[in-house]
Design an enzyme around this catalytic site. Structure first.
Site, PDB file in Angstrom:
ATOM      1  N   ILE A   1      40.931  54.341  38.170  1.00  0.00           N
ATOM      2  CA  ILE A   1      39.694  54.293  38.252  1.00  0.00           C
ATOM      3  C   ILE A   1      39.090  53.777  39.389  1.00  0.00           C
ATOM      4  O   ILE A   1      37.888  53.748  39.703  1.00  0.00           O
ATOM      5  CB  ILE A   1      39.057  53.739  37.045  1.00  0.00           C
ATOM      6  CG1 ILE A   1      39.554  52.404  36.961  1.00  0.00           C
ATOM      7  CG2 ILE A   1      39.383  54.162  35.838  1.00  0.00           C
ATOM      8  CD1 ILE A   1      38.915  51.360  35.823  1.00  0.00           C
ATOM      9  N   GLY A   2      39.957  53.355  40.271  1.00  0.00           N
ATOM     10  CA  GLY A   2      39.601  52.959  41.707  1.00  0.00           C
ATOM     11  C   GLY A   2      40.603  52.251  42.785  1.00  0.00           C
ATOM     12  O   GLY A   2      41.563  51.891  42.134  1.00  0.00           O
ATOM     13  N   THR A   3      40.098  52.284  43.728  1.00  0.00           N
ATOM     14  CA  THR A   3      41.177  51.449  44.802  1.00  0.00           C
ATOM     15  C   THR A   3      40.480  50.674  45.632  1.00  0.00           C
ATOM     16  O   THR A   3      39.372  50.882  46.370  1.00  0.00           O
ATOM     17  CB  THR A   3      41.753  52.801  45.758  1.00  0.00           C
ATOM     18  OG1 THR A   3      42.443  53.702  44.969  1.00  0.00           O
ATOM     19  CG2 THR A   3      42.932  52.213  46.923  1.00  0.00           C
ATOM     20  N   GLY A   4      41.265  49.581  45.682  1.00  0.00           N
ATOM     21  CA  GLY A   4      40.691  48.298  46.759  1.00  0.00           C
ATOM     22  C   GLY A   4      41.431  48.346  47.896  1.00  0.00           C
ATOM     23  O   GLY A   4      42.489  48.813  47.946  1.00  0.00           O
ATOM     24  N   GLY A   5      41.298  47.247  48.810  1.00  0.00           N
ATOM     25  CA  GLY A   5      41.861  46.754  49.941  1.00  0.00           C
ATOM     26  C   GLY A   5      43.243  45.991  49.362  1.00  0.00           C
ATOM     27  O   GLY A   5      44.292  46.273  50.306  1.00  0.00           O
TER      28      GLY A   5
ATOM     29  N   VAL B   1      43.065  50.042  40.815  1.00  0.00           N
ATOM     30  CA  VAL B   1      42.696  49.610  39.481  1.00  0.00           C
ATOM     31  C   VAL B   1      42.842  50.730  38.639  1.00  0.00           C
ATOM     32  O   VAL B   1      42.551  51.909  38.720  1.00  0.00           O
ATOM     33  CB  VAL B   1      41.034  49.383  39.571  1.00  0.00           C
ATOM     34  CG1 VAL B   1      40.579  48.722  38.090  1.00  0.00           C
ATOM     35  CG2 VAL B   1      40.803  48.357  40.640  1.00  0.00           C
TER      36      VAL B   1
ATOM     37  N   LYS C   1      44.389  45.506  37.988  1.00  0.00           N
ATOM     38  CA  LYS C   1      44.469  45.848  39.529  1.00  0.00           C
ATOM     39  C   LYS C   1      45.547  45.484  39.633  1.00  0.00           C
ATOM     40  O   LYS C   1      46.077  44.167  39.821  1.00  0.00           O
ATOM     41  CB  LYS C   1      43.268  44.955  40.012  1.00  0.00           C
ATOM     42  CG  LYS C   1      43.567  45.401  41.510  1.00  0.00           C
ATOM     43  CD  LYS C   1      42.332  44.841  42.419  1.00  0.00           C
ATOM     44  CE  LYS C   1      42.568  43.152  42.637  1.00  0.00           C
ATOM     45  NZ  LYS C   1      41.438  42.765  43.564  1.00  0.00           N
TER      46      LYS C   1
ATOM     47  N   ASP D   1      33.543  39.396  51.322  1.00  0.00           N
ATOM     48  CA  ASP D   1      33.744  40.902  51.409  1.00  0.00           C
ATOM     49  C   ASP D   1      32.529  41.500  50.466  1.00  0.00           C
ATOM     50  O   ASP D   1      33.009  42.364  49.522  1.00  0.00           O
ATOM     51  CB  ASP D   1      34.964  41.340  51.024  1.00  0.00           C
ATOM     52  CG  ASP D   1      35.057  42.796  51.367  1.00  0.00           C
ATOM     53  OD1 ASP D   1      34.272  43.455  51.986  1.00  0.00           O
ATOM     54  OD2 ASP D   1      36.132  43.510  50.828  1.00  0.00           O
TER      55      ASP D   1
END
Length: 405
Positions: free
Chosen positions: A144-148, A152, A166, A264
């Site tokens: 459902i998402g990508t972070g640094g 996720v 995550k 951030d």
């Protein structure tokens, strides 16, 4: 017949001689002699001594009575002394152990021997297996998402228990685990409605991940980038989102010990629940501030939200978050990143700060009451974007100003 006391001559007789001293009207103590132990001395009521057939002397009776008293007195004195000595030895040993424990190097979380689990109110190893099963071993279908620092996933552990997981990027991608550990340290003791809840974490040779509450609306960035979803965010909702972010940052900066800076803050790291309540997330680059430290740090953050002073200094403090918040507040009102408007905004007076210059055309104009609140957000944003960090307000000041709007 003899009279008087027993002569000393009897005490010097050789062993084996029978002595009969009966009915001789003898008086006084019987001498302590082996020859008199078995002597026949009955009929001498005035004799006394520690032999068969006569009573104890008065001095012997007193001595016998005093004997147990002396034992008790010795116990009363010695037992507390022994207790004090043992307590002292235990205290010394404990202090020595603590000092040795502090001096000995301790491995970070992911380097500890064995697997490490911590899941609030749950059996960590069971939840680990459940998450692998719920995400089909972290299949892309559940992403459902990508972070640094990780990807996720949505994991449905039970019909009424959905969490966001995550998963840390693998070490083969040259991503350091420090982000994982930073996020754990920052979130473990935080309890605030505008900061995402951390339920647990796992450090494992195969997978390392964090388990969060699942927020239905997803990231603020994904909503603002969608023309369809952005229409659901009228200006009143957007003002409340800005207030929520300000409250969360004020808690981190002023109510946590030590204070926490996020480093951030961006629309991608702000999540919304089903009521559009804002929650700050993604603490992978967070830094726990040491109040007696200059807080030198590597540049961290998202392009477009980083403070200008980090281009020529490495000092990071809470004013970095204040600047990033100013960018986010403007972006929430405008529906897009302010870009070059940031520079021109700083030169405008209140009279020239007009909502029509920054409003999002995808949503209807606000009522007069809501417009006042939006103008307050714009004025606070301008103060947060000041090029001089010393002139930027604190997050407590920002939160208080917005609450009065």
């Amino acid at each position: 017949m003899l009279s008087g006391s027993i002569p000393n001559a009897f005490t010097n007789l050789h062993y084996g001689i029978d002595i009969d001293l009966s009915y001789n009207e003898l008086t006084g103590p019987v001498p302590p002699s082996p020859n008199l132990l078995n002597a026949s001395i009955q009929g001498n009521p005035c004799l006394c001594g520690n032999v068969t057939g006569v009573k104890l002397c008065t001095s012997q009776i007193k001595k016998k009575k005093n004997h147990p008293f002396r034992h008790k007195l010795i116990l009363v004195i010695m037992l507390p002394l022994i207790g004090v000595v043992l307590l002292g030895l235990f205290t010394y040993g404990f202090i020595a152990y603590r000092q040795q424990w502090k001096k000995s190097p301790r491995k970070p979380l992911e380097e500890e021997s064995g697997d490490y689990f911590h899941i609030t109110s749950f059996d960590g190893k069971v939840v680990y297996d459940d998450i692998l099963k719920a995400t089909n071993d972290f299949s892309e279908a559940y992403c459902i998402g990508t972070g640094g620092y990780g990807i996720v996933y949505k994991a449905k552990l039970q019909p009424d228990n959905v969490v966001a997981v995550k998963r840390l990027h693998s070490s083969s991608e040259n991503v350091d685990h420090s982000g994982f550990l930073n996020e754990v340290r920052a979130l473990t003791n935080i309890r605030h409605r505008n900061i995402v809840k951390l339920y647990g974490y796992c450090s494992h040779p195969r997978h390392s991940f964090l388990i969060y509450e699942y927020l239905e609306k997803g990231s603020l960035g994904s909503i603002l980038r969608s023309d369809v979803l952005a229409k659901e965010l009228d200006l009143l909702k957007r003002v409340n989102i800005v207030k929520g972010v300000a409250n969360g940052l004020a808690y981190m900066h002023h109510d946590c010990t030590p204070p926490i800076i996020h480093r951030d803050i961006s629309i991608s790291n702000i999540l919304l629940d089903s009521d559009y309540e804002a929650c700050i997330s993604d603490f992978g680059t967070s830094k726990l501030l040491k109040l007696d430290s200059s807080n030198w740090t590597a540049v961290a953050g998202t392009y477009g939200y980083i403070v200008p002073e980090l281009s020529y200094t490495m000092v990071g403090n809470e004013k970095c978050d204040v600047y990033s918040f100013g960018v986010v507040a403007l972006e929430v009102v405008m529906g897009k990143h302010p870009g070059e408007l940031i520079t021109s905004l700083l030169t405008l007076s209140d009279d020239h700060l007009v909502l029509a210059n920054v409003e999002d055309s995808r949503i209807p104009p606000p009522s007069s009451q809501v417009e006042k609140q939006v103008m307050s957000v714009l004025r606070v944003s301008r103060a947060c974007l000041n090029s001089n960090p010393l002139e930027r307000p604190t997050k407590h000041q920002v939160s208080n100003l917005l609450m009065k709007a």
